[in-house]
Motif scaffolding. Structure first.
Motif, PDB file in Angstrom:
ATOM      1  N   ASP A  51      -6.856 -13.267  10.962  1.00  0.00           N
ATOM      2  CA  ASP A  51      -5.871 -12.250  11.336  1.00  0.00           C
ATOM      3  C   ASP A  51      -4.464 -12.689  10.940  1.00  0.00           C
ATOM      4  O   ASP A  51      -3.638 -11.866  10.526  1.00  0.00           O
ATOM      5  CB  ASP A  51      -5.922 -11.976  12.841  1.00  0.00           C
ATOM      6  CG  ASP A  51      -7.198 -11.266  13.263  1.00  0.00           C
ATOM      7  OD1 ASP A  51      -7.880 -10.702  12.383  1.00  0.00           O
ATOM      8  OD2 ASP A  51      -7.512 -11.272  14.465  1.00  0.00           O
ATOM      9  N   VAL A  52      -4.186 -13.975  11.068  1.00  0.00           N
ATOM     10  CA  VAL A  52      -2.874 -14.490  10.673  1.00  0.00           C
ATOM     11  C   VAL A  52      -2.667 -14.285   9.179  1.00  0.00           C
ATOM     12  O   VAL A  52      -1.575 -13.918   8.730  1.00  0.00           O
ATOM     13  CB  VAL A  52      -2.725 -15.976  11.051  1.00  0.00           C
ATOM     14  CG1 VAL A  52      -1.437 -16.556  10.470  1.00  0.00           C
ATOM     15  CG2 VAL A  52      -2.735 -16.139  12.571  1.00  0.00           C
ATOM     16  N   TYR A  53      -3.719 -14.503   8.375  1.00  0.00           N
ATOM     17  CA  TYR A  53      -3.627 -14.247   6.932  1.00  0.00           C
ATOM     18  C   TYR A  53      -3.242 -12.800   6.669  1.00  0.00           C
ATOM     19  O   TYR A  53      -2.381 -12.506   5.838  1.00  0.00           O
ATOM     20  CB  TYR A  53      -4.980 -14.514   6.262  1.00  0.00           C
ATOM     21  CG  TYR A  53      -5.134 -15.895   5.701  1.00  0.00           C
ATOM     22  CD1 TYR A  53      -4.087 -16.522   5.036  1.00  0.00           C
ATOM     23  CD2 TYR A  53      -6.349 -16.563   5.801  1.00  0.00           C
ATOM     24  CE1 TYR A  53      -4.239 -17.785   4.507  1.00  0.00           C
ATOM     25  CE2 TYR A  53      -6.518 -17.829   5.270  1.00  0.00           C
ATOM     26  CZ  TYR A  53      -5.458 -18.434   4.620  1.00  0.00           C
ATOM     27  OH  TYR A  53      -5.617 -19.678   4.091  1.00  0.00           O
ATOM     28  N   LEU A  58       0.844  -8.596   5.162  1.00  0.00           N
ATOM     29  CA  LEU A  58       1.665  -7.434   5.504  1.00  0.00           C
ATOM     30  C   LEU A  58       3.152  -7.779   5.481  1.00  0.00           C
ATOM     31  O   LEU A  58       3.990  -6.983   5.055  1.00  0.00           O
ATOM     32  CB  LEU A  58       1.275  -6.902   6.885  1.00  0.00           C
ATOM     33  CG  LEU A  58      -0.028  -6.113   6.964  1.00  0.00           C
ATOM     34  CD1 LEU A  58      -0.434  -5.896   8.410  1.00  0.00           C
ATOM     35  CD2 LEU A  58       0.120  -4.772   6.241  1.00  0.00           C
ATOM     36  N   CYS A  59       3.474  -8.979   5.941  1.00  0.00           N
ATOM     37  CA  CYS A  59       4.869  -9.413   5.997  1.00  0.00           C
ATOM     38  C   CYS A  59       5.473  -9.512   4.598  1.00  0.00           C
ATOM     39  O   CYS A  59       6.635  -9.172   4.385  1.00  0.00           O
ATOM     40  CB  CYS A  59       4.956 -10.755   6.721  1.00  0.00           C
ATOM     41  SG  CYS A  59       6.644 -11.346   6.987  1.00  0.00           S
ATOM     42  N   GLU A  60       4.685  -9.957   3.642  1.00  0.00           N
ATOM     43  CA  GLU A  60       5.210 -10.142   2.290  1.00  0.00           C
ATOM     44  C   GLU A  60       5.173  -8.862   1.467  1.00  0.00           C
ATOM     45  O   GLU A  60       5.746  -8.803   0.380  1.00  0.00           O
ATOM     46  CB  GLU A  60       4.435 -11.241   1.565  1.00  0.00           C
ATOM     47  CG  GLU A  60       3.047 -10.828   1.146  1.00  0.00           C
ATOM     48  CD  GLU A  60       2.278 -11.961   0.518  1.00  0.00           C
ATOM     49  OE1 GLU A  60       1.595 -11.696  -0.477  1.00  0.00           O
ATOM     50  OE2 GLU A  60       2.353 -13.085   1.009  1.00  0.00           O
ATOM     51  N   ALA A  61       4.495  -7.840   1.961  1.00  0.00           N
ATOM     52  CA  ALA A  61       4.382  -6.588   1.211  1.00  0.00           C
ATOM     53  C   ALA A  61       5.709  -5.832   1.209  1.00  0.00           C
ATOM     54  O   ALA A  61       6.531  -5.975   2.110  1.00  0.00           O
ATOM     55  CB  ALA A  61       3.285  -5.719   1.817  1.00  0.00           C
ATOM     56  N   PRO A  64       4.843  -0.535   4.080  1.00  0.00           N
ATOM     57  CA  PRO A  64       3.472  -0.355   4.563  1.00  0.00           C
ATOM     58  C   PRO A  64       2.460  -0.429   3.425  1.00  0.00           C
ATOM     59  O   PRO A  64       2.740  -0.001   2.300  1.00  0.00           O
ATOM     60  CB  PRO A  64       3.507   1.047   5.185  1.00  0.00           C
ATOM     61  CG  PRO A  64       4.932   1.247   5.585  1.00  0.00           C
ATOM     62  CD  PRO A  64       5.732   0.562   4.517  1.00  0.00           C
ATOM     63  N   SER A  65       1.279  -0.982   3.718  1.00  0.00           N
ATOM     64  CA  SER A  65       0.260  -1.231   2.698  1.00  0.00           C
ATOM     65  C   SER A  65      -1.006  -0.436   2.944  1.00  0.00           C
ATOM     66  O   SER A  65      -1.348  -0.129   4.083  1.00  0.00           O
ATOM     67  CB  SER A  65      -0.097  -2.723   2.674  1.00  0.00           C
ATOM     68  OG  SER A  65       1.036  -3.512   2.408  1.00  0.00           O
ATOM     69  N   ARG A  66      -1.706  -0.135   1.880  1.00  0.00           N
ATOM     70  CA  ARG A  66      -3.014   0.483   1.985  1.00  0.00           C
ATOM     71  C   ARG A  66      -4.053  -0.604   2.248  1.00  0.00           C
ATOM     72  O   ARG A  66      -3.891  -1.759   1.850  1.00  0.00           O
ATOM     73  CB  ARG A  66      -3.370   1.218   0.693  1.00  0.00           C
ATOM     74  CG  ARG A  66      -2.486   2.425   0.414  1.00  0.00           C
ATOM     75  CD  ARG A  66      -2.919   3.131  -0.854  1.00  0.00           C
ATOM     76  NE  ARG A  66      -2.101   4.297  -1.129  1.00  0.00           N
ATOM     77  CZ  ARG A  66      -2.307   5.130  -2.142  1.00  0.00           C
ATOM     78  NH1 ARG A  66      -3.308   4.907  -2.981  1.00  0.00           N
ATOM     79  NH2 ARG A  66      -1.518   6.169  -2.314  1.00  0.00           N
ATOM     80  N   ARG A 107      -1.421   4.093   5.878  1.00  0.00           N
ATOM     81  CA  ARG A 107      -0.907   2.786   5.490  1.00  0.00           C
ATOM     82  C   ARG A 107      -0.727   1.944   6.746  1.00  0.00           C
ATOM     83  O   ARG A 107      -0.687   2.479   7.853  1.00  0.00           O
ATOM     84  CB  ARG A 107       0.402   2.914   4.714  1.00  0.00           C
ATOM     85  CG  ARG A 107       0.217   3.512   3.324  1.00  0.00           C
ATOM     86  CD  ARG A 107       1.530   3.633   2.578  1.00  0.00           C
ATOM     87  NE  ARG A 107       1.345   4.203   1.258  1.00  0.00           N
ATOM     88  CZ  ARG A 107       1.331   3.490   0.130  1.00  0.00           C
ATOM     89  NH1 ARG A 107       1.502   2.173   0.180  1.00  0.00           N
ATOM     90  NH2 ARG A 107       1.167   4.079  -1.031  1.00  0.00           N
ATOM     91  N   VAL A 108      -0.607   0.657   6.549  1.00  0.00           N
ATOM     92  CA  VAL A 108      -0.518  -0.268   7.679  1.00  0.00           C
ATOM     93  C   VAL A 108       0.756  -1.089   7.539  1.00  0.00           C
ATOM     94  O   VAL A 108       1.111  -1.533   6.445  1.00  0.00           O
ATOM     95  CB  VAL A 108      -1.737  -1.215   7.717  1.00  0.00           C
ATOM     96  CG1 VAL A 108      -1.683  -2.101   8.953  1.00  0.00           C
ATOM     97  CG2 VAL A 108      -3.031  -0.423   7.673  1.00  0.00           C
ATOM     98  N   ALA A 109       1.437  -1.272   8.658  1.00  0.00           N
ATOM     99  CA  ALA A 109       2.674  -2.060   8.662  1.00  0.00           C
ATOM    100  C   ALA A 109       2.712  -2.946   9.899  1.00  0.00           C
ATOM    101  O   ALA A 109       2.083  -2.648  10.917  1.00  0.00           O
ATOM    102  CB  ALA A 109       3.893  -1.147   8.636  1.00  0.00           C
TER     103      ALA A 109
END
Length: 200
Positions: A51-53, A58-61, A64-66, A107-109
Motif C-alpha cells: 500500500d505504501v508503494y 500517487l504522490c509522484e503522479a 489524479p491517476s487511472r 481517477r484516484v488521488a
C-alpha cells in the motif's frame, strides 16, 4: 585480449559480484516485515508495504491517476491495484474522482490524510538513514543515489521488456527517466521525494 583488458574485465566482474551481495543484503534489511512494522509504527502508520508503494506512486503522479496507469507503473495487475484502492479509500488515504475524459471511469488521488501519512513515513525513514549514514561524506551518498537510479531504471526496462514479451504487447514501453530516486516500476520522482523500498 590484452592482460590489461583482462584485468579490467576481472575487476568489473568482481565489482558487480560485490554490488549484487550488497543489494541483496540491503533488500533483505529494508523489506523485512518487522523492519517495516517498526518504521511505520514510529510514523503512526498501519498501511501494508504494498500500500505504501501505491501511495508513493500517487504522490509522484501529475494529478489524479487511472488504475491502469498505476498498475503499469507498479508492474502489477489492475485488479490488484483496485483492491488496494478500495482498502485505502476506506482509510481515507485516497479518493476516487470522476475522469474528465471518460464519465464511466474514475481517477484516484491522495487525500490530505494520505499525503500526511507519506510525510510521516518519509521523516521516519530519513531519521533512520541519517543515523545509518553518520560519518559518510555527502558526495559519496550523492554518487550512490546516482548509481542506484541508473540501476533501477535499467531493471525497470528489463522487467517491462519481459512483461511485453510475455503479454504479447500488453505492457507499454518504459517512461523516460527523470532525475531523482524512483519508486520501483515508476518513473523517478523529483529530488527529495524518493522512496525507501517497501516489499510488495
Amino acid at each position: 585480449m590484452s592482460d590489461a583488458a583482462d584485468d579490467r574485465t576481472a575487476t568489473a566482474d568482481t565489482a558487480t559480484t560485490d554490488l549484487e551481495a550488497v543489494l541483496a543484503s540491503l533488500a533483505y534489511l529494508l523489506t523485512r516485515s518487522q523492519e517495516h512494522e517498526r518504521r511505520t509504527a514510529k510514523a503512526g502508520i498501519t498501511a501494508a508495504r504494498s500500500d505504501v508503494y501505491l501511495l508513493r506512486a500517487l504522490c509522484e503522479a501529475d494529478g489524479p491517476s487511472r488504475v491502469g496507469d498505476l498498475a503499469e507503473r507498479l508492474m502489477v495487475k489492475p485488479s490488484h491495484v483496485t483492491r488496494q484502492i478500495d482498502r485505502l479509500e476506506g482509510q481515507h488515504l485516497v479518493a476516487r474522482t470522476p475522469d474528465a475524459l471518460d464519465r464511466r471511469a474514475r481517477r484516484v488521488a491522495l487525500t490530505a490524510d494520505g499525503l500526511a501519512l507519506l510525510d510521516r513515513l518519509k521523516q521516519a525513514n530519513i531519521t533512520g538513514l541519517t543515523d545509518a549514514l553518520a560519518g559518510v561524506p555527502a558526495p559519496d551518498v550523492a554518487a550512490t543515489v546516482g548509481v542506484l537510479c541508473h540501476l533501477i531504471e535499467r531493471y525497470v526496462q528489463r522487467v517491462r521488456g519481459s512483461l511485453l514479451s510475455e503479454d504479447g504487447g500488453g505492457c507499454p514501453p518504459p517512461e523516460p527517466a527523470r532525475k531523482g530516486t524512483p519508486t520501483p516500476g515508476a518513473r523517478p520522482m523529483p529530488a527529495g521525494r524518493g522512496p525507501v523500498p517497501e516489499g510488495g
